[in-house]
Motif scaffolding. Sequence first.
Motif: not given
Length: 302
Positions: A223-251
């Motif tokens: 945000x401080x760099x001026x980026x104004x678009x973000x992917x986020x995930x409701x309830x912090x759901x998620x992860x990638x099946x091919x990235x073991x151990x990774x949890x969800x996106x920022x809620x």
Amino acid sequence: MTIPSRVKLVDVGPRDGLQNEKQPVPAAVKIELVHRLQAAGLTEVEVTSFVSPKWVPQMADNAEVMAGIERQAGVRYSVLTPNMQGFEAALKSNPDEIVVFAAASEAFSQKNINCSIAESIERFAPVVQAARAAGIYVRGAMSCTVGCPYEGDVAPERVSYLAGLMKGIGVQHIGVADTIGVGTPLKVQRAIEATLKHYDLNDISGHFHDTYGQALANTLIALQMGVWQFDTSVAGLGGCPYAKGATGNVASEDVVYLLQGMGIETGIDLDKLVDAGKFISDFLGRKPNSRAATALLNKRAG
Ligand code: HMG
Ligand code: MG
């Protein structure tokens, strides 16, 4: 500092979130989740992916989900398409936007889409061309822009190289993803700076998984760099099946709380968003993975 006054969130929960669930989630539940997200004021939802059902069985109902959504004016519905086969299938569902996804690390490219970075670009080129000819907006996602589960740290030069390739084939917007949530603010800043060599600030979004609890800090530096678009995930759901151990996106709830507190406009009703997160979390039999949602639900209960 050029903090934006308005931010657009793309809720990727139905796709990035649910792709990683082991238990079956019926299409009707996914559709209801999308309906609740749009009712909460989300103007873009990443609904599903047209990938191989052998690789990601949870997304096998892609066409059914897309067909079941009652589309709302002003809302855009995006889907992932890894190749021409996926694009042709997606086309029948009439998406507003498609997403081609590559990786800044060779090993992750192989594990996730079974080809090298160079081969992935060759596969995407006709997809991008066909989508743009059909008037469909093309977003790109760059995985592992700060770290890779197989290769470790990823240098900003790799990010810049990939961003250049994506730009070269006509990808209109690019997401800088921290797939496994290992990034910290200065590393994320360097990945965004590398992307800025090829893309305008207005065509860049942040996609931060929260494995190490750094995603809000990473969002703030973007945000401080001026980026104004973000992917986020409701309830912090998620992860990638091919990235073991990774949890969800920022809620999404946590990011909306942050933005509201900073006086940044999102058009999102936080209470309704919390309800959407509670709906899917109840279905999955767990609590929302969002500190803001938890606090707000406790406040309601008390
Ligand atoms: P492949 O096996 O190399 O593909 O997989 P292929 O072209 O050799 O085809 C093999 C079989 O797959 C054939 O079927 C094709 O018909 C089928 P068979 O003859 O064996 O019955 N196939 C397809 N079926 C449906 N839809 C398609 C499709 N393409 C081929 N589009 C492929 C290559 C890319 C398909 C595979 O590796 C794949 O599906 N990978 C998807 C992985 C994925 O979805 N990962 C998660 C999304 S990315 C992510 O989460 C990261 C992101 O959030 C950003 C971040 O956080 O980093 C975006
Ligand atoms: Mg992701």
